[in-house]
Design a protein around this motif. Structure first.
Motif, PDB file in Angstrom:
ATOM      1  N   LEU A 411      18.376  21.894  10.931  1.00  0.00           N
ATOM      2  CA  LEU A 411      17.294  21.544  10.007  1.00  0.00           C
ATOM      3  C   LEU A 411      17.315  22.439   8.774  1.00  0.00           C
ATOM      4  N   LEU A 412      17.516  23.735   8.996  1.00  0.00           N
ATOM      5  CA  LEU A 412      17.491  24.674   7.888  1.00  0.00           C
ATOM      6  C   LEU A 412      18.747  24.570   7.031  1.00  0.00           C
ATOM      7  N   ARG A 413      19.872  24.230   7.631  1.00  0.00           N
ATOM      8  CA  ARG A 413      21.089  24.043   6.838  1.00  0.00           C
ATOM      9  C   ARG A 413      20.911  22.867   5.875  1.00  0.00           C
ATOM     10  N   ALA A 414      20.245  21.811   6.346  1.00  0.00           N
ATOM     11  CA  ALA A 414      19.997  20.662   5.476  1.00  0.00           C
ATOM     12  C   ALA A 414      19.121  21.035   4.286  1.00  0.00           C
ATOM     13  N   GLN A 415      18.300  22.086   4.453  1.00  0.00           N
ATOM     14  CA  GLN A 415      17.446  22.555   3.363  1.00  0.00           C
ATOM     15  C   GLN A 415      18.092  23.682   2.564  1.00  0.00           C
ATOM     16  N   GLY A 416      19.296  24.115   2.984  1.00  0.00           N
ATOM     17  CA  GLY A 416      19.961  25.220   2.308  1.00  0.00           C
ATOM     18  C   GLY A 416      19.277  26.555   2.540  1.00  0.00           C
ATOM     19  N   ARG A 417      18.665  26.731   3.747  1.00  0.00           N
ATOM     20  CA  ARG A 417      17.875  27.942   4.011  1.00  0.00           C
ATOM     21  C   ARG A 417      18.285  28.606   5.335  1.00  0.00           C
ATOM     22  N   THR A 418      19.547  28.664   5.643  1.00  0.00           N
ATOM     23  CA  THR A 418      19.957  29.223   6.927  1.00  0.00           C
ATOM     24  C   THR A 418      19.635  30.707   7.035  1.00  0.00           C
ATOM     25  N   GLU A 419      19.570  31.414   5.897  1.00  0.00           N
ATOM     26  CA  GLU A 419      19.304  32.857   5.944  1.00  0.00           C
ATOM     27  C   GLU A 419      17.924  33.149   6.516  1.00  0.00           C
ATOM     28  N   VAL A 420      16.986  32.207   6.323  1.00  0.00           N
ATOM     29  CA  VAL A 420      15.637  32.449   6.825  1.00  0.00           C
ATOM     30  C   VAL A 420      15.611  32.469   8.345  1.00  0.00           C
ATOM     31  N   LEU A 421      16.570  31.798   8.980  1.00  0.00           N
ATOM     32  CA  LEU A 421      16.618  31.814  10.438  1.00  0.00           C
ATOM     33  C   LEU A 421      16.947  33.215  10.947  1.00  0.00           C
ATOM     34  N   ARG A 422      17.796  33.938  10.233  1.00  0.00           N
ATOM     35  CA  ARG A 422      18.112  35.304  10.641  1.00  0.00           C
ATOM     36  C   ARG A 422      16.851  36.173  10.621  1.00  0.00           C
ATOM     37  N   ALA A 423      16.020  35.963   9.623  1.00  0.00           N
ATOM     38  CA  ALA A 423      14.770  36.721   9.554  1.00  0.00           C
ATOM     39  C   ALA A 423      13.847  36.364  10.714  1.00  0.00           C
ATOM     40  N   ALA A 424      13.780  35.086  11.061  1.00  0.00           N
ATOM     41  CA  ALA A 424      12.906  34.657  12.153  1.00  0.00           C
ATOM     42  C   ALA A 424      13.405  35.164  13.499  1.00  0.00           C
ATOM     43  N   VAL A 425      14.716  35.133  13.710  1.00  0.00           N
ATOM     44  CA  VAL A 425      15.284  35.648  14.957  1.00  0.00           C
ATOM     45  C   VAL A 425      14.948  37.123  15.121  1.00  0.00           C
ATOM     46  N   ALA A 426      15.058  37.879  14.045  1.00  0.00           N
ATOM     47  CA  ALA A 426      14.743  39.311  14.117  1.00  0.00           C
ATOM     48  C   ALA A 426      13.281  39.527  14.486  1.00  0.00           C
ATOM     49  N   LEU A 427      12.387  38.718  13.933  1.00  0.00           N
ATOM     50  CA  LEU A 427      10.970  38.861  14.271  1.00  0.00           C
ATOM     51  C   LEU A 427      10.730  38.596  15.747  1.00  0.00           C
ATOM     52  N   VAL A 428      11.302  37.530  16.280  1.00  0.00           N
ATOM     53  CA  VAL A 428      11.081  37.174  17.682  1.00  0.00           C
ATOM     54  C   VAL A 428      11.662  38.224  18.624  1.00  0.00           C
ATOM     55  N   LEU A 429      12.844  38.694  18.338  1.00  0.00           N
ATOM     56  CA  LEU A 429      13.515  39.616  19.265  1.00  0.00           C
ATOM     57  C   LEU A 429      12.990  41.052  19.175  1.00  0.00           C
ATOM     58  N   LEU A 430      12.311  41.398  18.089  1.00  0.00           N
ATOM     59  CA  LEU A 430      11.800  42.767  17.958  1.00  0.00           C
ATOM     60  C   LEU A 430      10.283  42.853  18.075  1.00  0.00           C
ATOM     61  N   ALA A 431       9.604  41.724  18.235  1.00  0.00           N
ATOM     62  CA  ALA A 431       8.161  41.776  18.499  1.00  0.00           C
ATOM     63  C   ALA A 431       7.929  42.187  19.950  1.00  0.00           C
ATOM     64  N   PRO A 432       6.792  42.817  20.252  1.00  0.00           N
ATOM     65  CA  PRO A 432       6.533  43.246  21.632  1.00  0.00           C
ATOM     66  C   PRO A 432       6.285  42.104  22.615  1.00  0.00           C
ATOM     67  N   GLN A 433       6.076  40.888  22.140  1.00  0.00           N
ATOM     68  CA  GLN A 433       5.981  39.759  23.053  1.00  0.00           C
ATOM     69  C   GLN A 433       7.344  39.548  23.708  1.00  0.00           C
ATOM     70  N   ILE A 434       7.358  38.814  24.814  1.00  0.00           N
ATOM     71  CA  ILE A 434       8.607  38.597  25.559  1.00  0.00           C
ATOM     72  C   ILE A 434       9.406  37.494  24.871  1.00  0.00           C
ATOM     73  N   PRO A 435      10.647  37.775  24.459  1.00  0.00           N
ATOM     74  CA  PRO A 435      11.416  36.769  23.725  1.00  0.00           C
ATOM     75  C   PRO A 435      12.147  35.794  24.648  1.00  0.00           C
ATOM     76  N   LEU A 436      12.249  34.550  24.183  1.00  0.00           N
ATOM     77  CA  LEU A 436      13.021  33.529  24.881  1.00  0.00           C
ATOM     78  C   LEU A 436      14.012  32.919  23.903  1.00  0.00           C
ATOM     79  N   ILE A 437      15.249  32.769  24.359  1.00  0.00           N
ATOM     80  CA  ILE A 437      16.341  32.184  23.576  1.00  0.00           C
ATOM     81  C   ILE A 437      16.757  30.893  24.268  1.00  0.00           C
ATOM     82  N   PHE A 438      16.922  29.827  23.520  1.00  0.00           N
ATOM     83  CA  PHE A 438      17.397  28.581  24.109  1.00  0.00           C
ATOM     84  C   PHE A 438      18.911  28.505  24.009  1.00  0.00           C
ATOM     85  N   MET A 439      19.536  28.007  25.061  1.00  0.00           N
ATOM     86  CA  MET A 439      20.990  27.989  25.176  1.00  0.00           C
ATOM     87  C   MET A 439      21.665  27.498  23.893  1.00  0.00           C
TER      88      MET A 439
END
Length: 611
Positions: A411-439
């Protein structure tokens, strides 16, 4: 004494519940069969039906609709139940099927597998980094087992299997299961599933199982023939008649099932699908209490909810955490701009809603949801620890419930915004909530994950048409031709498309390296002090950026800054210039020290010795 405690005291100990249903091997050549069939006057167990030497052994009728008999037969024996009405059915508590859901059941010896990791006691919940996967997409239990070393090396600490309970056909998401005790034979045998769990434990990985107790699938469920009291006549769910948890037999059936997976297969935890669809919510607390009482105190067992009502009361007592759909929905709205369907509830001030999720858990804490007809949703959750919430950017629902099954990266590649996904991944994996990754997301897989089934022709047509009706309200699918192009769930090609890229990942290492770096930061800097982490506060920084802070258990402070917009925004400067833990964009830390949060980035900061 609460109503739940009173009921438990009256109904006795939990230890006997798992053995009340189905075929129980009493000795190498002796098996007890037990069936609850209150609508039948007589029942027999058919031993090796349709084979030479087949036997039909009448079962003894007991009180409250129970039938029971002991037979000289052992593990591997095929059997069915012959009803007084003339119908022959599989065991609803079958531990294994001789084929598919309509075929004979098989007596299983639960002690046949020799466990290697006998000293495993699990891991604390604060250490959980969950990887959700579909067993069939990796080729069955043995296929998943082959992936475990890679996942452990990446930094995953818990593998969550989508439902494995026996479903009709060779492929299915798993939420159409009809035999909750039987691992689906398309994936492998009970011993292969135990070997998967055993291998994971040897690598330091927990294994969780997704279980479905809110409905049965539409094909292969024979309970209506002999136990219609299993269901309510006055209440329906989106998937059919509601299960009647007012009845002790029904409660025991599912409580026993949960205990069975934890005991016989040594799963480290369970995820309870769509628990809001269970009318008798007190059963959830009762069941969890029974499991806690029946579990070795030295063993870590984790219970996780999916619950659309943001059930805070359950998180205050027996459950470890809940999937935070609010967190996902507002992140998806911020990243993609989508605002149809339930994303419409997060269209106004999404950054402020994300800040609330980071600081308090849920976005909806009693406010009215327009998507749900204007009814209030949720309760205050700020008093719960961050680890009470599982945070994710994607899961099977949020990808597969889309008409075309698009992953976030596509979805983000179609919008030309793949870099924003890197920012979102960092937020999820470094927040104190428990992170979940989909295969697949850890490899940047862009192939879709679609909804798939393998039903017979009549049901397949109903599912196909229902899927198209489901999306008719979306502008993109207002045209009949557009709806007709939605992938057919029953086509084998739909399943194969959903597997693409999972096993053949090529040589690309950018995404796995990125995930690995973040997970090492989480392990080393956050996990040792997450148990006592508490939110200090969070606030929106403009329309697409947030700043959040938490106190950690060792006295340090964690600060996260995330900007999903295309322009820098003013932001508070870090208190400790030397405390940078991670930046998703090179140079962003220097800009933050000057009071500006760069566009499309996430930064994590640790302040040592803060009070």
């Amino acid at each position: 004494m609460s109503e739940t405690t009173t009921r438990l005291a009256l109904r006795g100990a939990a230890a006997s519940i798992p053995d009340r249903f189905g075929a129980c091997l009493l000795a190498p050549g002796r098996t007890r069969f037990r069936l609850w069939a209150p609508a039948q006057d007589s029942v027999a167990v058919e031993i090796e039906p349709d084979r030479p030497g087949a036997r039909r052994v009448p079962m003894q009728a007991g009180p409250d609709g129970w039938f029971e008999v002991q037979v000289d037969c052992g593990a591997g024996t095929r059997y069915r139940y012959g009803l007084g009405s003339g119908q022959s059915v599989p065991d609803p508590a079958s531990r294994m099927q001789d084929g598919d859901v309509h075929d004979a059941s098989v007596v299983v010896d639960p002690a046949a597998y020799r466990w290697r990791q006998t000293r495993w006691r699990g891991r604390p919940w604060s250490e959980a980094v969950i990887y959700e996967l579909h067993v069939g997409a990796f080729g069955g239990f043995d296929g998943v087992r082959a992936q475990l070393p890679r996942l452990a090396k990446l930094g995953i600490t818990a593998v969550e299997l989508m439902p494995v309970a026996d479903f009709p056909g060779a492929r299915n998401w798993g939420y159409d299961g009809v035999l909750p005790y039987a691992p689906d034979r398309a994936y492998g045998t009970p011993e292969q599933l135990k070997a998967l769990v055993d291998e994971a434990h040897g690598l330091g990985l927990m294994v969780f199982l997704d279980v479905v107790y809110n409905h049965f699938g539409p094909d292969g469920n024979y309970l209506h023939a002999y136990a219609p009291a299993f269901f309510r006549e006055d209440m329906h769910t989106p998937w059919g008649p509601a299960i009647d948890f007012r009845r002790a037999q029904v409660r025991d059936f599912f409580t026993g099932n949960a205990a069975y997976w934890l005991r016989d297969y040594r799963f480290d935890g369970l995820r309870f699908d769509a628990a809001h669809a269970i009318a008798e919510q007190d059963w959830l607390e009762e069941m969890a209490h029974v499991l806690r009482q029946a579990t070795d105190r030295q063993r870590h067992v984790h219970l996780v909810l999916e619950h659309d009502d943001n059930a805070v009361v359950l998180l205050e007592h027996e459950f470890d955490a809940q999937w935070n759909d609010d967190g996902h929905h507002v992140l998806h709205r911020l990243l993609t701009g989508e605002n149809q369907g339930y994303y419409g509830d997060y269209d106004e001030q999404p950054a402020a809603l994300l800040a609330r999720c980071l600081a308090q858990g849920f976005a909806y804490q009693g406010e009215c949801s327009a998507h749900r007809g204007g009814v209030p949703r949720g309760r205050p959750s700020a008093h719960l620890p961050p680890t009470s919430f599982v945070l994710f950017l994607q899961n099977h629902d949020q990808i597969g419930n889309r008409a075309r099954g698009e992953r976030l990266l596509a979805l983000l590649r179609a919008q030309g915004r793949t870099e924003v996904l890197r920012a979102a991944v960092a937020l999820v994996l470094l927040a104190p909530q428990i992170p979940l990754i989909f295969m697949g997301e850890e490899y940047g897989v862009e192939a879709p994950f679609l909804y798939f089934t393998s039903h017979g022709p009549e049901l397949a047509q109903a599912v196909r048409e229902g899927r198209r009706r489901e999306f008719a309200g979306f502008a993109e699918f207002a045209d009949e031709a557009a709806r007709a192009a939605i992938p057919d769930p029953n086509e084998a090609a739909t399943f194969e498309a959903s597997r693409h890229g999972l096993l053949d990942r090529g040589a690309a290492q950018d995404w796995p390296d990125y995930y690995g770096t973040l997970l090492r930061c989480r392990r080393d800097a956050l996990v040792p002090s997450l148990d006592a982490a508490r939110a200090i506060g969070a606030q929106a920084l403009g329309e697409q950026a947030v700043w959040a802070r938490w106190s950690l258990g060792d006295g340090r402070l964690l600060a996260l800054y995330a900007n999903f917009g295309d322009a820098a925004v003013p932001a508070p400067t870090p208190a400790d210039a030397a405390g940078l833990l991670f930046e998703s964009r090179a140079g962003a830390a220097g800009e933050l020290e000057q009071g500006s949060l760069a566009a499309v980035c996430t930064l994590a900061w640790i302040e040592e010795g803060a009070s």
